[in-house]
Design an enzyme around this catalytic site. Structure first.
Site, mmCIF file in Angstrom:
data_model
loop_
_atom_site.group_PDB
_atom_site.id
_atom_site.type_symbol
_atom_site.label_atom_id
_atom_site.label_comp_id
_atom_site.label_asym_id
_atom_site.label_seq_id
_atom_site.Cartn_x
_atom_site.Cartn_y
_atom_site.Cartn_z
ATOM 1 N N ARG A 141 31.599 32.315 39.017
ATOM 2 C CA ARG A 141 32.258 33.205 38.065
ATOM 3 C C ARG A 141 32.079 32.648 36.653
ATOM 4 O O ARG A 141 32.260 31.451 36.425
ATOM 5 C CB ARG A 141 33.772 33.302 38.342
ATOM 6 N N HIS B 294 36.677 33.207 32.665
ATOM 7 C CA HIS B 294 37.329 34.516 32.468
ATOM 8 C C HIS B 294 38.833 34.371 32.525
ATOM 9 O O HIS B 294 39.375 33.447 33.136
ATOM 10 C CB HIS B 294 36.875 35.521 33.535
ATOM 11 N N TYR C 108 33.777 28.782 37.899
ATOM 12 C CA TYR C 108 33.959 28.210 39.239
ATOM 13 C C TYR C 108 33.074 28.910 40.262
ATOM 14 O O TYR C 108 32.736 30.072 40.111
ATOM 15 C CB TYR C 108 35.438 28.253 39.659
ATOM 16 N N TYR D 91 42.284 27.036 40.286
ATOM 17 C CA TYR D 91 43.542 27.781 40.211
ATOM 18 C C TYR D 91 44.663 27.014 40.890
ATOM 19 O O TYR D 91 44.452 26.342 41.902
ATOM 20 C CB TYR D 91 43.403 29.129 40.928
ATOM 21 N N HIS E 272 42.129 36.823 33.587
ATOM 22 C CA HIS E 272 42.548 38.093 34.196
ATOM 23 C C HIS E 272 43.655 38.717 33.352
ATOM 24 O O HIS E 272 44.559 38.003 32.897
ATOM 25 C CB HIS E 272 43.089 37.855 35.606
HETATM 26 FE FE LIG Z 1 39.432 34.537 38.570
#
Ligand SMILES: [Fe+2]
Lengths: 202, 246
Positions: B161, B164, B151, B112, B166
Site C-alpha cells: 500500500r 495513506h 506496508y 497498525y 483513511h
Molecule cells: Fe490502510
C-alpha cells in the site's frame, strides 16, 4: 408548477470512494478494538437513554460474504426516525437516530439497541413502513453499501411501502425484512448468492 | 405516527463510473464481497436527505492531533510530522460546514495498532492511529499527525500500500456518507496499488492525492498537505417543488 431558480452547476466531482480496509474499527470504534483513552466512548455505541420515547428493540445480524462466511471486520451504521417518525437533524441530547456497530471479531455479529422507528412520509405523501437505513463498509467493499431493514411484524405497512414496491423481483423483498417480534429482531445481510440482499442506489 | 418534516430535494445521483466498481478482481477480497445484482434506485425521501449531526462540544482538544492523542505525558509519536488540511465541499463547490471527519492510519513504520496486523514493523507506544474533527463554517478542517509508512499486504505476491490516511466523512444527508483514502503526492506506490487501481479514471485518483503545501507548513515543526473532500451535491436550489396536502 416547477420553476427553475438557478442553472445546474457541477464544478466538482464527488471524492471517489476507497475501501474502509481491514482496520476501520481503529478509526471508528477505537475503544472496541483496543485503543482506549483517545475518545471517552465509541460514537454511536449507545442510541437510547432512560427518557427515549418508543418501543425498545434489539437488532442483531451479520454481513455474510459469497462463501457463506460472516464478515468479522465489517462496520455497520444505521439512521432512523424517532418513535414519532421524525429524523433528528440537530445535535442535541437524547435519541439521535444514528448508531454505529462493529462486527464482532469472532462471530461477525453486529448489534443495536434502539427503538422501533415511526413512519416517515415519502415525497409523494404516502407513508413509508417503519424502517432503518443501513450503511455497510468493510475490507473488500469498494463503495459503502446502502440497504434498509423493515420489520416482519409490520406486514400491513410493508405491503404499502413505496420503496419495497420498487422491487420488481418480489421474491427479493424478504431480504429487507428483519425476523422476530416482541422487541427482538435478527437480520442477516447477504452480499452475494441466492439470498443476496437488496442494495439501493440512493 | 406520521412525520410532518418537509423533504429537501434529491442529491445528485452518484457517478458510479467515477467510483470503483464493486467487483474488482485484482483486489481479491472484493470477489466474494461484491453484490452482483443491480442496485435499486428510488427518489430520495427524508430517510436519505437527513443525517446525524455532531456538536463541537463532543470533540476533545487532542482529537485532531495524532502526534499527541495516544502519547504518554511529555512524549510524542515517532515519524515525519505533518499537518493535513483542506475543506469539505459539495459538488457545487459549496462548503459543507459542521460535519464530522474521522481519520485513521498506520504508524511511521506502516504498522497498525490492531491485533490482526502482524507486520514486522514495530508498534510505536506513543501512537494510537485515530483522530477526528468537525469542519468549520467554511468547511475547513485540519489535523496533525505523522506521515504513515507504506506496508505490504496479502493480495498479490508483492503488493504494497502507498502511504495513506483513511477518511470517514459525514454530510448533512445519510446518502452522502463516504469513506475514502488520502495519498501523498509523489509516492511511486500509488499507481502500483491494486486498491488505488479499483478507480478507473486517473483524474479521480488525482483527487485523492494530497499536495504538499509549503505555505501552510510550520517552519521547524511540520510539513503541510492539502486535501479537499467533495461530497454529493443536491438540487435544492434548482427547483422550488412543494408537495401539496402533506
Ligand atoms: Fe490502510
Amino acid at each position: 408548477m416547477v420553476t427553475p431558480i438557478t442553472p445546474p452547476l457541477y464544478p466538482l466531482k464527488e471524492s471517489p470512494s476507497q475501501t474502509a480496509g481491514p482496520y476501520v474499527h481503529i478509526g471508528l470504534t477505537p475503544n472496541f478494538c483496543g485503543i482506549p483513552g483517545v475518545y471517552a466512548t465509541d460514537l454511536g455505541a449507545t442510541m437510547v437513554g432512560d427518557n427515549t420515547k418508543g418501543e425498545r428493540i434489539t437488532l442483531e445480524g451479520r454481513v455474510i460474504d459469497g462463501g457463506g462466511n460472516p464478515l468479522k471486520d465489517a462496520l455497520v451504521e444505521i439512521w432512523q426516525a424517532d418513535a414519532d417518525g421524525i429524523y433528528k437533524t440537530r445535535a442535541e441530547p437524547g435519541f439521535s437516530g444514528w448508531g454505529r456497530a462493529p462486527a464482532d471479531g469472532e462471530t461477525g455479529i453486529f448489534r443495536f439497541e434502539t427503538i422501533k422507528p415511526g413512519r416517515v412520509a415519502f415525497p409523494d405523501g404516502r407513508l413509508q413502513a417503519p424502517h432503518i437505513n443501513v450503511w455497510i463498509v468493510a475490507r473488500g467493499i469498494n463503495l459503502g453499501l446502502n440497504t434498509r431493514i423493515y420489520f416482519e411484524d409490520e406486514a400491513e405497512a410493508n405491503a404499502g411501502d413505496p420503496v419495497l414496491a420498487r422491487i420488481e423481483h418480489r421474491d427479493r423483498v424478504p431480504t429487507l425484512i428483519a425476523r422476530g417480534g416482541a422487541g427482538k429482531y435478527s437480520h442477516d445481510i447477504h452480499l452475494q448468492g441466492p439470498q443476496e440482499t437488496v442494495f439501493f442506489d440512493i | 405516527m406520521k412525520s410532518n418534516q418537509t423533504p429537501i430535494a434529491n442529491f445528485f445521483p452518484r457517478d458510479r463510473s467515477w467510483h470503483p466498481k464493486a467487483y474488482t478482481p485484482d483486489y481479491k477480497t472484493s470477489v466474494l464481497r461484491s453484490p452482483s445484482r443491480a442496485l435499486i434506485a428510488f427518489g430520495n425521501s427524508l430517510s436519505e436527505t437527513t443525517g446525524p449531526a455532531f456538536g463541537h462540544d463532543m470533540i476533545g482538544p487532542l482529537d485532531n492531533d495524532l502526534v499527541l492523542n495516544f502519547a504518554s505525558p511529555g512524549m510524542s509519536a515517532i515519524g515525519e510530522r505533518v499537518i493535513v488540511q483542506g475543506r469539505v465541499l459539495d459538488e457545487r463547490g459549496q462548503p459543507v460546514p459542521n460535519v464530522l471527519v474521522e481519520f485513521w492510519q498506520a504508524n511511521a513504520g506502516g504498522r497498525y495498532r490492531h491485533k490482526k496486523d502482524g507486520y514486522l514493523a514495530p508498534l510505536d507506544p506513543n501512537f494510537g492511529g485515530c483522530g477526528r474533527t468537525l469542519s468549520g463554517d467554511d468547511g475547513a478542517f485540519a489535523f496533525r499527525t505523522i506521515r504513515p509508512g507504506p506496508y505490504p499486504w496479502p493480495n498479490g505476491p508483492n503488493d504494497w500500500r502507498p502511504a495513506h490516511i483513511h477518511f470517514s466523512v459525514f454530510g448533512h444527508g445519510f446518502a452522502q456518507r463516504l469513506i475514502t483514502q488520502m495519498y501523498f503526492e509523489g509516492d511511486p506506490l500509488i499507481p502500483r496499488c491494486p486498491i488505488v487501481r479499483t478507480i478507473n479514471d486517473p483524474k479521480a485518483i488525482d483527487q485523492l492525492t494530497a499536495r504538499l503545501d509549503m505555505n501552510a507548513s510550520a517552519p521547524m515543526d511540520a510539513l503541510a498537505y492539502r486535501f479537499d473532500i467533495v461530497l454529493r451535491g443536491s438540487r435544492s436550489t434548482l427547483f422550488e417543488n412543494r408537495l401539496e396536502g402533506n
